[in-house]
Design a protein around this motif. Sequence first.
Motif, PDB file in Angstrom:
ATOM      1  N   LEU A  97       0.884  -1.171   0.000  1.00  0.00           N
ATOM      2  CA  LEU A  97       0.000   0.000   0.000  1.00  0.00           C
ATOM      3  C   LEU A  97       0.921   1.220   0.000  1.00  0.00           C
ATOM      4  O   LEU A  97       0.995   1.967   0.967  1.00  0.00           O
ATOM      5  N   ALA A  98       1.638   1.371  -1.077  1.00  0.00           N
ATOM      6  CA  ALA A  98       2.736   2.335  -1.105  1.00  0.00           C
ATOM      7  C   ALA A  98       2.987   2.795  -2.535  1.00  0.00           C
ATOM      8  O   ALA A  98       2.280   2.407  -3.465  1.00  0.00           O
ATOM      9  N   HIS A  99       4.005   3.626  -2.699  1.00  0.00           N
ATOM     10  CA  HIS A  99       4.368   4.145  -4.014  1.00  0.00           C
ATOM     11  C   HIS A  99       5.196   3.101  -4.755  1.00  0.00           C
ATOM     12  O   HIS A  99       6.432   3.148  -4.765  1.00  0.00           O
ATOM     13  N   SER A 100       4.519   2.160  -5.368  1.00  0.00           N
ATOM     14  CA  SER A 100       5.186   1.092  -6.096  1.00  0.00           C
ATOM     15  C   SER A 100       4.301   0.660  -7.251  1.00  0.00           C
ATOM     16  O   SER A 100       3.085   0.859  -7.232  1.00  0.00           O
ATOM     17  N   PHE A 101       4.925   0.062  -8.264  1.00  0.00           N
ATOM     18  CA  PHE A 101       4.162  -0.470  -9.394  1.00  0.00           C
ATOM     19  C   PHE A 101       3.177  -1.519  -8.911  1.00  0.00           C
ATOM     20  O   PHE A 101       2.008  -1.517  -9.304  1.00  0.00           O
ATOM     21  N   ASP A 102       3.659  -2.433  -8.048  1.00  0.00           N
ATOM     22  CA  ASP A 102       2.812  -3.536  -7.599  1.00  0.00           C
ATOM     23  C   ASP A 102       1.556  -3.033  -6.910  1.00  0.00           C
ATOM     24  O   ASP A 102       0.464  -3.570  -7.104  1.00  0.00           O
ATOM     25  N   SER A 103       1.694  -2.015  -6.091  1.00  0.00           N
ATOM     26  CA  SER A 103       0.535  -1.469  -5.385  1.00  0.00           C
ATOM     27  C   SER A 103      -0.485  -0.912  -6.370  1.00  0.00           C
ATOM     28  O   SER A 103      -1.687  -1.190  -6.273  1.00  0.00           O
ATOM     29  N   ASN A 104      -0.025  -0.126  -7.318  1.00  0.00           N
ATOM     30  CA  ASN A 104      -0.916   0.412  -8.350  1.00  0.00           C
ATOM     31  C   ASN A 104      -1.669  -0.702  -9.065  1.00  0.00           C
ATOM     32  O   ASN A 104      -2.881  -0.611  -9.302  1.00  0.00           O
ATOM     33  N   ALA A 105      -0.951  -1.765  -9.428  1.00  0.00           N
ATOM     34  CA  ALA A 105      -1.552  -2.842 -10.203  1.00  0.00           C
ATOM     35  C   ALA A 105      -2.546  -3.647  -9.380  1.00  0.00           C
ATOM     36  O   ALA A 105      -3.689  -3.883  -9.801  1.00  0.00           O
ATOM     37  N   ILE A 106      -2.136  -4.079  -8.193  1.00  0.00           N
ATOM     38  CA  ILE A 106      -2.978  -4.967  -7.382  1.00  0.00           C
ATOM     39  C   ILE A 106      -4.237  -4.258  -6.911  1.00  0.00           C
ATOM     40  O   ILE A 106      -5.333  -4.826  -6.942  1.00  0.00           O
ATOM     41  N   LEU A 107      -4.112  -3.009  -6.473  1.00  0.00           N
ATOM     42  CA  LEU A 107      -5.289  -2.289  -5.982  1.00  0.00           C
ATOM     43  C   LEU A 107      -6.292  -2.041  -7.105  1.00  0.00           C
ATOM     44  O   LEU A 107      -7.504  -2.083  -6.871  1.00  0.00           O
ATOM     45  N   ARG A 108      -5.818  -1.790  -8.310  1.00  0.00           N
ATOM     46  CA  ARG A 108      -6.746  -1.698  -9.446  1.00  0.00           C
ATOM     47  C   ARG A 108      -7.463  -3.029  -9.659  1.00  0.00           C
ATOM     48  O   ARG A 108      -8.663  -3.061  -9.943  1.00  0.00           O
ATOM     49  N   GLY A 109      -6.716  -4.135  -9.537  1.00  0.00           N
ATOM     50  CA  GLY A 109      -7.340  -5.437  -9.679  1.00  0.00           C
ATOM     51  C   GLY A 109      -8.446  -5.662  -8.668  1.00  0.00           C
ATOM     52  O   GLY A 109      -9.502  -6.223  -8.996  1.00  0.00           O
ATOM     53  N   ILE A 110      -8.230  -5.228  -7.435  1.00  0.00           N
ATOM     54  CA  ILE A 110      -9.268  -5.373  -6.401  1.00  0.00           C
ATOM     55  C   ILE A 110     -10.482  -4.505  -6.743  1.00  0.00           C
ATOM     56  O   ILE A 110     -11.626  -4.957  -6.660  1.00  0.00           O
ATOM     57  N   LYS A 113      -9.128  -2.291   3.411  1.00  0.00           N
ATOM     58  CA  LYS A 113      -8.890  -1.986   4.823  1.00  0.00           C
ATOM     59  C   LYS A 113      -8.926  -3.254   5.666  1.00  0.00           C
ATOM     60  O   LYS A 113      -8.055  -3.472   6.519  1.00  0.00           O
ATOM     61  N   ALA A 114      -9.939  -4.100   5.443  1.00  0.00           N
ATOM     62  CA  ALA A 114     -10.040  -5.346   6.207  1.00  0.00           C
ATOM     63  C   ALA A 114      -8.833  -6.242   5.946  1.00  0.00           C
ATOM     64  O   ALA A 114      -8.288  -6.866   6.868  1.00  0.00           O
ATOM     65  N   LEU A 115      -8.409  -6.301   4.692  1.00  0.00           N
ATOM     66  CA  LEU A 115      -7.259  -7.123   4.340  1.00  0.00           C
ATOM     67  C   LEU A 115      -5.998  -6.602   5.032  1.00  0.00           C
ATOM     68  O   LEU A 115      -5.195  -7.390   5.570  1.00  0.00           O
ATOM     69  N   TYR A 116      -5.831  -5.298   5.045  1.00  0.00           N
ATOM     70  CA  TYR A 116      -4.663  -4.701   5.687  1.00  0.00           C
ATOM     71  C   TYR A 116      -4.691  -4.941   7.199  1.00  0.00           C
ATOM     72  O   TYR A 116      -3.705  -5.400   7.782  1.00  0.00           O
ATOM     73  N   GLN A 117      -5.794  -4.645   7.828  1.00  0.00           N
ATOM     74  CA  GLN A 117      -5.848  -4.713   9.286  1.00  0.00           C
ATOM     75  C   GLN A 117      -5.818  -6.145   9.811  1.00  0.00           C
ATOM     76  O   GLN A 117      -5.228  -6.414  10.865  1.00  0.00           O
ATOM     77  N   GLU A 136       4.291  -2.633   7.722  1.00  0.00           N
ATOM     78  CA  GLU A 136       5.455  -2.378   6.879  1.00  0.00           C
ATOM     79  C   GLU A 136       5.088  -2.263   5.406  1.00  0.00           C
ATOM     80  O   GLU A 136       5.825  -1.648   4.626  1.00  0.00           O
ATOM     81  N   VAL A 137       3.930  -2.827   4.988  1.00  0.00           N
ATOM     82  CA  VAL A 137       3.530  -2.752   3.577  1.00  0.00           C
ATOM     83  C   VAL A 137       3.272  -1.320   3.144  1.00  0.00           C
ATOM     84  O   VAL A 137       3.240  -1.026   1.946  1.00  0.00           O
ATOM     85  N   LEU A 138       3.096  -0.411   4.109  1.00  0.00           N
ATOM     86  CA  LEU A 138       2.850   0.988   3.784  1.00  0.00           C
ATOM     87  C   LEU A 138       4.093   1.682   3.231  1.00  0.00           C
ATOM     88  O   LEU A 138       3.991   2.785   2.684  1.00  0.00           O
ATOM     89  N   ALA A 139       5.244   1.053   3.375  1.00  0.00           N
ATOM     90  CA  ALA A 139       6.497   1.659   2.897  1.00  0.00           C
ATOM     91  C   ALA A 139       7.235   0.764   1.914  1.00  0.00           C
ATOM     92  O   ALA A 139       8.385   1.045   1.573  1.00  0.00           O
ATOM     93  N   TRP A 140       6.595  -0.271   1.431  1.00  0.00           N
ATOM     94  CA  TRP A 140       7.272  -1.224   0.549  1.00  0.00           C
ATOM     95  C   TRP A 140       7.461  -0.688  -0.861  1.00  0.00           C
ATOM     96  O   TRP A 140       6.607   0.022  -1.394  1.00  0.00           O
ATOM     97  N   ALA A 186      -4.578   3.592   1.175  1.00  0.00           N
ATOM     98  CA  ALA A 186      -3.818   3.505   2.417  1.00  0.00           C
ATOM     99  C   ALA A 186      -4.396   4.427   3.485  1.00  0.00           C
ATOM    100  O   ALA A 186      -4.428   4.074   4.676  1.00  0.00           O
ATOM    101  N   ALA A 187      -4.868   5.596   3.065  1.00  0.00           N
ATOM    102  CA  ALA A 187      -5.470   6.524   4.026  1.00  0.00           C
ATOM    103  C   ALA A 187      -6.695   5.897   4.693  1.00  0.00           C
ATOM    104  O   ALA A 187      -6.908   6.044   5.900  1.00  0.00           O
ATOM    105  N   HIS A 188      -7.489   5.175   3.911  1.00  0.00           N
ATOM    106  CA  HIS A 188      -8.649   4.495   4.494  1.00  0.00           C
ATOM    107  C   HIS A 188      -8.219   3.283   5.311  1.00  0.00           C
ATOM    108  O   HIS A 188      -8.715   3.053   6.425  1.00  0.00           O
ATOM    109  N   ALA A 189      -7.276   2.503   4.802  1.00  0.00           N
ATOM    110  CA  ALA A 189      -6.858   1.283   5.495  1.00  0.00           C
ATOM    111  C   ALA A 189      -6.285   1.572   6.872  1.00  0.00           C
ATOM    112  O   ALA A 189      -6.464   0.785   7.810  1.00  0.00           O
ATOM    113  N   THR A 190      -5.616   2.703   7.019  1.00  0.00           N
ATOM    114  CA  THR A 190      -4.996   3.056   8.299  1.00  0.00           C
ATOM    115  C   THR A 190      -5.908   3.881   9.192  1.00  0.00           C
ATOM    116  O   THR A 190      -5.489   4.331  10.268  1.00  0.00           O
ATOM    117  N   GLY A 191      -7.144   4.097   8.765  1.00  0.00           N
ATOM    118  CA  GLY A 191      -8.119   4.797   9.599  1.00  0.00           C
ATOM    119  C   GLY A 191      -8.053   6.304   9.533  1.00  0.00           C
ATOM    120  O   GLY A 191      -8.741   6.992  10.299  1.00  0.00           O
TER     121      GLY A 191
END
Length: 435
Positions: A191-204, A235-239, A245-249, A407-412
């Motif tokens: 849940l960070a500034h990465s290619f993977d995050s952009n791709a996976i979150l779009r998939g969800i 959010k549920a998946l994150y919590q 640590e995924v917030l900075a990956w 990430a803003a929602h996942a972290t409350g």
Amino acid sequence: MLSLTRRSLLRSSAATATGLAGVLMAKTPPAMAQKQTLKLLTFSHFVPTSDEELKRQLEEFGKAAGVEVRMDRVAHLQLPAVKASEVQAQKGHDIVSLTVAEPHLYAKHLVQLDDLVAQLKQEGGGLTDEKVGKSTDGSYRAVPWHFISFPIAIRTDLVAEIGENMPDTWDDVHRIGKKLKAKGNPVGIQLAHSFDSNAILRGIIWSWGGKLVEEDGKTVAINSKETVEAYKFIKALYQDCMDEEVLAWDDRNNNVCLNSGKCSMILNPISAYNSARKDNALIPGTEKPIHQVINHIMPPEGPAGRHMCAAYNTIGIWEFSPVKDVAKEFLAFHFQKEQQEKHMLASLGYNQPFLPAFTMHPIYASNPKFYFAPYIGWYTHAAGWPAAPTAATEVVWNQYIIPDTAAAHATGKMEAEPAVQKAEAQIKRLYRRHT
């Protein structure tokens, strides 16, 4: 077939499988080509042997066609700046690797390749994604080259230890991931500034029926109940299933987490598995190689189906190239079945083809852990789906709007509705500027 002069020469011998023997046997290359140089610019591939095979093909073509050749590689994060500088100077390379959106961004600077793509589609059984490589006017300004998919990479032993089967849906991932996190083996999704995050979150988001933009490629559509529900699931998946640590990956950390024995599952190209196998990484506290208990499965299914984003690569020719015809002939050679299969093999299966005729590659049959590869293209989309990717698509991607608001929602820090509304406002502003 294309009526390309030198290409006709390259294929003149019907007795050869590659169509090159006639030129290779010639004592003297065509005089008109003797002083020409064909230059190719690409990103430094994550699997170096892929670049080695591409260079070998370029050199083989150059020798047959009687032209000098040069291949330059640049780190993928630095390549956009190099291409921008070449466009500004109107000089540089001839053939250039492109992102999925750059055929739109640089449409007027790229050669139209409709005839070549039409031929490749006829010979290769169509395209798995008809929109890739097209510019805003609907013409192909690049050839769809290869995509890098995102299956789940999962520790089968850990799943067996808790008495579960492999997950098939996102609800399964959540249920299983919650149990595995309790055992010290969390899920790893950036849940960070990465290619993977952009791709996976779009998939969800897509798997919940949401979308960033309508099929017209202009109407921003992210603010919907489906996207809100997708954010709530993230959010549920994150919590419940992940560590903070995924917030900075970056794009490397999830691989490290899986191969170190900590993470139970990640969504990632096969690079994590291949790295574990190459490095002979061991399960902590044992002498057993961890790659033996890593397997791949399809991206999970959500309420609206199975969807995932991927890294899409295209390849084109600069309009300012002095050897456009020669460059086009090389692409025709490179996309022959024999050359494509060699390139796929050299990439260790990392490069997946857009041409269906090439999907059943022997490398996938050689390892049951790659079983998903010929089929994952059915569920894989380029960023911007259901629209074709555009320049605006890439700008939104590069500003990490989805990872930041999710990430803003996942972290409350924000509720789901305001987080989605913030994403909508930012995306609308960028689409007004870049559409």
